[in-house]
Write an enzyme that holds these catalytic residues in place. Sequence first.
Site, PDB file in Angstrom:
ATOM      1  N   GLY A   1       0.659  -1.329   0.171  1.00 53.62           N
ATOM      2  CA  GLY A   1       0.066  -0.125   0.097  1.00 53.62           C
ATOM      3  C   GLY A   1       0.953   1.190  -0.079  1.00 53.62           C
TER       4      GLY A   1
ATOM      5  N   ASN B   1      -7.107   3.761  10.310  1.00 53.20           N
ATOM      6  CA  ASN B   1      -6.392   2.605  10.915  1.00 53.20           C
ATOM      7  C   ASN B   1      -6.545   2.328  12.201  1.00 53.20           C
ATOM      8  OD1 ASN B   1      -4.515   4.646  10.261  1.00 53.20           O
ATOM      9  ND2 ASN B   1      -3.069   3.156  11.556  1.00 53.20           N
TER      10      ASN B   1
ATOM     11  N   GLY C   1      -3.351  -5.994   0.189  1.00 51.97           N
ATOM     12  CA  GLY C   1      -3.854  -7.343   0.433  1.00 51.97           C
ATOM     13  C   GLY C   1      -3.834  -7.907   1.778  1.00 51.97           C
TER      14      GLY C   1
ATOM     15  N   THR D   1       9.084  -7.957 -14.097  1.00 51.95           N
ATOM     16  CA  THR D   1       8.315  -8.997 -14.147  1.00 51.95           C
ATOM     17  C   THR D   1       7.440  -9.049 -12.957  1.00 51.95           C
ATOM     18  OG1 THR D   1      10.045 -10.094 -15.271  1.00 51.95           O
ATOM     19  CG2 THR D   1       8.283 -11.356 -14.548  1.00 51.95           C
TER      20      THR D   1
ATOM     21  N   CYS E   1       6.352   3.443  20.513  1.00 48.89           N
ATOM     22  CA  CYS E   1       7.529   3.547  21.461  1.00 48.89           C
ATOM     23  C   CYS E   1       8.896   3.920  20.731  1.00 48.89           C
ATOM     24  CB  CYS E   1       7.489   1.735  22.151  1.00 48.89           C
ATOM     25  SG  CYS E   1       8.915   1.378  23.486  1.00 48.89           S
TER      26      CYS E   1
END
Length: 393
Positions: free
Chosen positions: A86, A167, A216, A253, A341
Site C-alpha cells: 500500500g 486505521n 492485500g 516482471t 514506543c
Amino acid sequence: MTAPGGDLPPHPGLAGGPVYLDYNATTPVDPRVAEAMAPYLTDFFGNPSSSHPYGETPRSALAQARTQVADLIGAEPGEIVFTASGSEADLLALRGVVLASGRPHPHVVTQATEHPAVLETCRALERLHGAHVTVLPVDRYGLVSPAALAAAFTEDTVLVSVMAANNETGALQPITELAALTHEHGAFFHCDAAQAVGKIPLDVKALGLDLLTVVGHKMYAPKGAAALYVRDGVELEPVVYGGDQEHGLRAGTENVALAVALGTAAQIAAAELADDSPARIAALRDDLHQRLVAALPARVHLNGPQTNRLPNTLNVSVEGVLGHELLLAVSEIAASTGSACHSGTHAPSPVLTAMGVDTARALGALRLSLGRWSTADGIETAAAALIRAVGAQ
C-alpha cells in the site's frame, strides 16, 4: 472455539493462540487464498510476458486477478495496477500526479490523521520536488470538514489525498463530498482505502475517485500484494522505470502468485459483503464494547465516532491505565495500542492527538480490531481478560 460465520473452519494459524484482535495491523492469510496462489509458485512459473506456452497460464491468471480486484471496487480491469505494498501504491499516486502535472510548485492537500505512507510522501514531495502541502485538521471524531477543504484550494492544487477509513479509530471520511469538491477545483482525488476495501462496500465510480489504494494483507492475502486503481485518463509518472508492465507505471516482471492471491482475496471479500458479513462483525465489536462498559462504567471511553466507522474497529481508552501495560498484562489477547514506543518511552498516538484527545487518555487507548475468524467465544474471553487485568492494576 466455534467456527466464524457458522461454516468457515478455524484458522490453523490462530489455533491455540491468544484471541486475535489486531486485524487492522494484518490479517491471517485465508487458506483459500493460499491454495489459489500455490500453483504459481511451482507449476506455473512462467513469465506472463513470454509468448511461449509457459507464459500462457500466468498471463491468464494475471488478467483474471486484475478483473477480480476491479470487480470488488467497481473499476475496469485496465484501471488496476499491481504493486508490492500500500505504501508503494500511495507513492505512485502522489508522486505520480505531482510529477506528471508539470507544475513548478504543485499543491497537494491531505489531512492530519492520514497514514504515514501518505504524510511522509508529502514531506518528500516538498523536499525533493518543490511541492507545497496543506495538512487539514480533523474534528474530535477524526473527520475532515468539507468547508476546510474548500478553503484550502489554490490555483496550483493538483491532488487531494484523504483516506477512506482510519486505521486506529475506523472513522469513515466523507469521501464522496470531498472528491466532488476536489473535482470542482480541477484536481485529482486519491483515497488510501487499505483499511476499508473488503470491510465495507466501495465503488470508485459512485464515490468519484481518481485513484484508490488496495492492500492485500488487510484483506486475508499475503503481505507484498497490493494495487492502485488509476481512473482511465489520469496520467502518472511511473514509480519504476524500464519495461511496460503494469501499463508502464511499474516496470519489472509481475509476481503472479501474489496477484492471484490478491484477486482471490478480493473475490472472497465481495461474496462476504454480499452476505452481510460486516453486520456479524459489527455485532461482535459492539458486544465487546458493551461488556467493557458494563464492567468498567465511567472508565471506558470511545475514541472516534460511534456509528460512522468501520464495522470491525473499536478504539477505547481505559481511565487510569496505560494501554501498552494493560496489553502486556493480558496474555489471552493479541491487540495494539495507538502509542508509539521510542527507546522505551511511549508517546500518545498522533491520530488521537490530532483529534484533541488529551495525553493521559491517549496513552490509555486500545485498538481492538476484529475480522473473519472472530467469534462470540473469543469476544467473551477477551472482554473477561481485559476486565480482570484492569481490576488488578
